[in-house]
Write an enzyme that holds these catalytic residues in place. Structure first.
Site, PDB file in Angstrom:
ATOM      1  N   LYS A  71      -9.973  -4.200 -13.482  1.00 39.85           N
ATOM      2  CA  LYS A  71     -10.041  -3.695 -12.109  1.00 39.85           C
ATOM      3  C   LYS A  71     -10.865  -1.840 -11.855  1.00 39.85           C
ATOM      4  O   LYS A  71     -10.913  -1.656 -10.933  1.00 39.85           O
ATOM      5  CB  LYS A  71      -8.632  -4.141 -11.610  1.00 39.85           C
ATOM      6  CG  LYS A  71      -8.788  -5.076 -10.875  1.00 39.85           C
ATOM      7  CD  LYS A  71      -7.919  -6.097  -9.919  1.00 39.85           C
ATOM      8  CE  LYS A  71      -7.414  -7.476  -9.148  1.00 39.85           C
ATOM      9  NZ  LYS A  71      -7.190  -7.631  -8.748  1.00 39.85           N
ATOM     10  N   LYS A 127     -13.320 -14.837  -7.832  1.00 34.40           N
ATOM     11  CA  LYS A 127     -14.304 -13.956  -6.403  1.00 34.40           C
ATOM     12  C   LYS A 127     -15.460 -13.084  -5.838  1.00 34.40           C
ATOM     13  O   LYS A 127     -16.065 -13.164  -5.405  1.00 34.40           O
ATOM     14  CB  LYS A 127     -13.529 -14.189  -4.914  1.00 34.40           C
ATOM     15  CG  LYS A 127     -12.278 -13.273  -5.393  1.00 34.40           C
ATOM     16  CD  LYS A 127     -11.225 -12.977  -4.965  1.00 34.40           C
ATOM     17  CE  LYS A 127      -9.792 -12.279  -5.253  1.00 34.40           C
ATOM     18  NZ  LYS A 127      -8.658 -13.288  -4.713  1.00 34.40           N
ATOM     19  N   LYS A 184     -14.232 -16.351 -16.682  1.00 29.67           N
ATOM     20  CA  LYS A 184     -13.429 -17.104 -15.936  1.00 29.67           C
ATOM     21  C   LYS A 184     -13.713 -17.567 -14.190  1.00 29.67           C
ATOM     22  O   LYS A 184     -15.051 -16.662 -13.654  1.00 29.67           O
ATOM     23  CB  LYS A 184     -11.919 -16.863 -15.813  1.00 29.67           C
ATOM     24  CG  LYS A 184     -11.436 -15.232 -14.787  1.00 29.67           C
ATOM     25  CD  LYS A 184     -10.041 -15.163 -14.525  1.00 29.67           C
ATOM     26  CE  LYS A 184      -9.985 -13.894 -13.838  1.00 29.67           C
ATOM     27  NZ  LYS A 184      -8.451 -13.985 -12.786  1.00 29.67           N
TER      28      LYS A 184
END
Ligand code: AMP
Ligand code: TRP
Length: 344
Positions: free
Chosen positions: A121, A208, A205
């Protein structure tokens, strides 16, 4: 570690979901469905909308209240019963932030530096991300241990964070000479829903943050959208489905679709292939779409009904916050005693 053996409290489940963006099939099969299955099996469960975690990255304050309600609506719509389970919002219960600070003084920098989610991230910007993003897994450990939860249903991507929670529990117990004070919580990951992949790329994966909406099935998608996304899901040039599991090797997209079928139907992958082996995707995809819709459509409808009645969601969350506070406050009191904080 002897702490697991010496922890003698009851079994208790805790899990959390961030109020950031749309929930998708990975969240459902990796987390929400497990919560409901555990509730049906009689486990005491505490389920939290983790808004303190959500602010570790930029967010819009005007949207956060509804995003928070949306996760709560999904939990309720999937079948969590606010009388049987505890459904609440993290920031409404002070124990999380308080214990996180204490755990900041237990966890080691080196442990956090190894966390791959932070590296992913933070990317190349690691100097500029919030300290909260770095500290995210410590808050997660506090979430779990403020309730002395023993089991944590999550998708596979949370494995490393759970390992850190176990290390923090063990280190706290050792540092304060309090064997068995905290349990070392166990991740409940196994099962076909643990890692649902993108419908467009079997090596990524389902997420969102994927820019392509075709890569995921959102819990708010209507029937036609679900059917269309499954129809457009990537497969490969080999055509038919294999007869056995070995035949899925090197076919990640096909493996993912079969896994999704298996997770919804409760059949093993072998059993799914026994039924569909040799069939083409023209047969399998419509069957998968029908199965997915039969599970998801009623949940989507209930979610919409909850979202149309925010006062109902707020009542459930209020009650949940009171229950969560009643469980965590005595744990925090004991923690304060163990640490030697002043007693008022
Ligand atoms: P998040 O939306 O990141 O807060 O994730 C909520 C829950 O969904 C966590 O337990 C995740 O491990 C799980 N999850 C997220 N994406 C997936 C996926 N693609 N497959 C399985 N579980 C997932
Ligand atoms: N980190 C989890 C995720 O991204 C969310 C989470 C926060 C959580 N606190 C938790 C999950 C405690 C399980 C237990 O999905």
């Amino acid at each position: 570690m002897t702490d697991v053996q010496s922890y003698s409290g009851p079994n208790r489940v805790f899990s959390g979901i961030q109020p950031t963006g749309n929930l998708h099939l990975g969240n459902y099969l990796g987390a929400l469905k497990k919560f409901v299955d555990l509730q049906a099996a009689g486990w005491t469960g505490i389920y939290c909308v983790v808004d303190l975690h959500a602010i570790t990255q930029p967010h819009d304050p005007a949207l956060l209240p509804d995003q928070t309600r949306q996760i709560a609506a999904a939990m309720l719509a999937c079948g969590l019963d606010p009388d049987q389970s505890t459904v609440f919002v993290q920031s409404a219960v002070p124990a999380h932030a308080e214990l996180a600070w204490i755990f900041n003084c237990v966890a080691r920098m080196g442990w956090l530096e190894k966390m791959t989610q932070f590296k992913d991230k933070g990317g190349e910007n690691s100097e500029r991300v919030s300290v909260g993003l770095f500290d995210y897994p410590v808050l997660q450990a506090a979430d779990i241990l403020a309730y002395r939860a023993t089991h944590v249903p999550v998708g596979e991507d949370q494995q490393q964070h759970l390992e850190l929670s176990r290390n923090i529990a063990a280190r706290f117990n050792q540092q304060y000479d309090a064997p068995g004070f905290f349990p070392e919580p166990e991740a409940l990951i196994e099962g076909p829903g643990a890692r649902i992949m993108s419908l467009k790329d079997g090596s990524k994966k389902m997420s969102k943050s994927d820019p392509s909406d075709l890569s995921r099935i959102n819990l708010v998608d209507d029937r036609d959208t679900i059917a269309r996304k499954i129809k457009k899901a990537k497969t490969d040039l080999l055509g038919d489905l294999p007869e056995t599991e070995d035949g899925l090797e090197g076919r990640p997209e096909v493996e993912n679709l079969v896994g999704i079928y298996s997770a919804f139907s409760g059949q093993s992958v072998e059993a799914v292939l026994a039924e569909f082996g040799g069939a083409g995707f023209g047969t399998f995809k419509p069957a998968l779409a029908e199965l997915a819709i039969s599970h998801l459509a009623p949940i989507t409808e209930r979610m919409r009904a909850y979202m149309a009645d925010p006062a109902e969601i707020d009542r459930a969350l209020q009650k949940g916050a009171e229950k969560a506070h009643a469980i965590s406050a005595p744990v925090i009191k004991e923690v304060r005693d163990v640490i030697g904080f002043w007693k008022s």
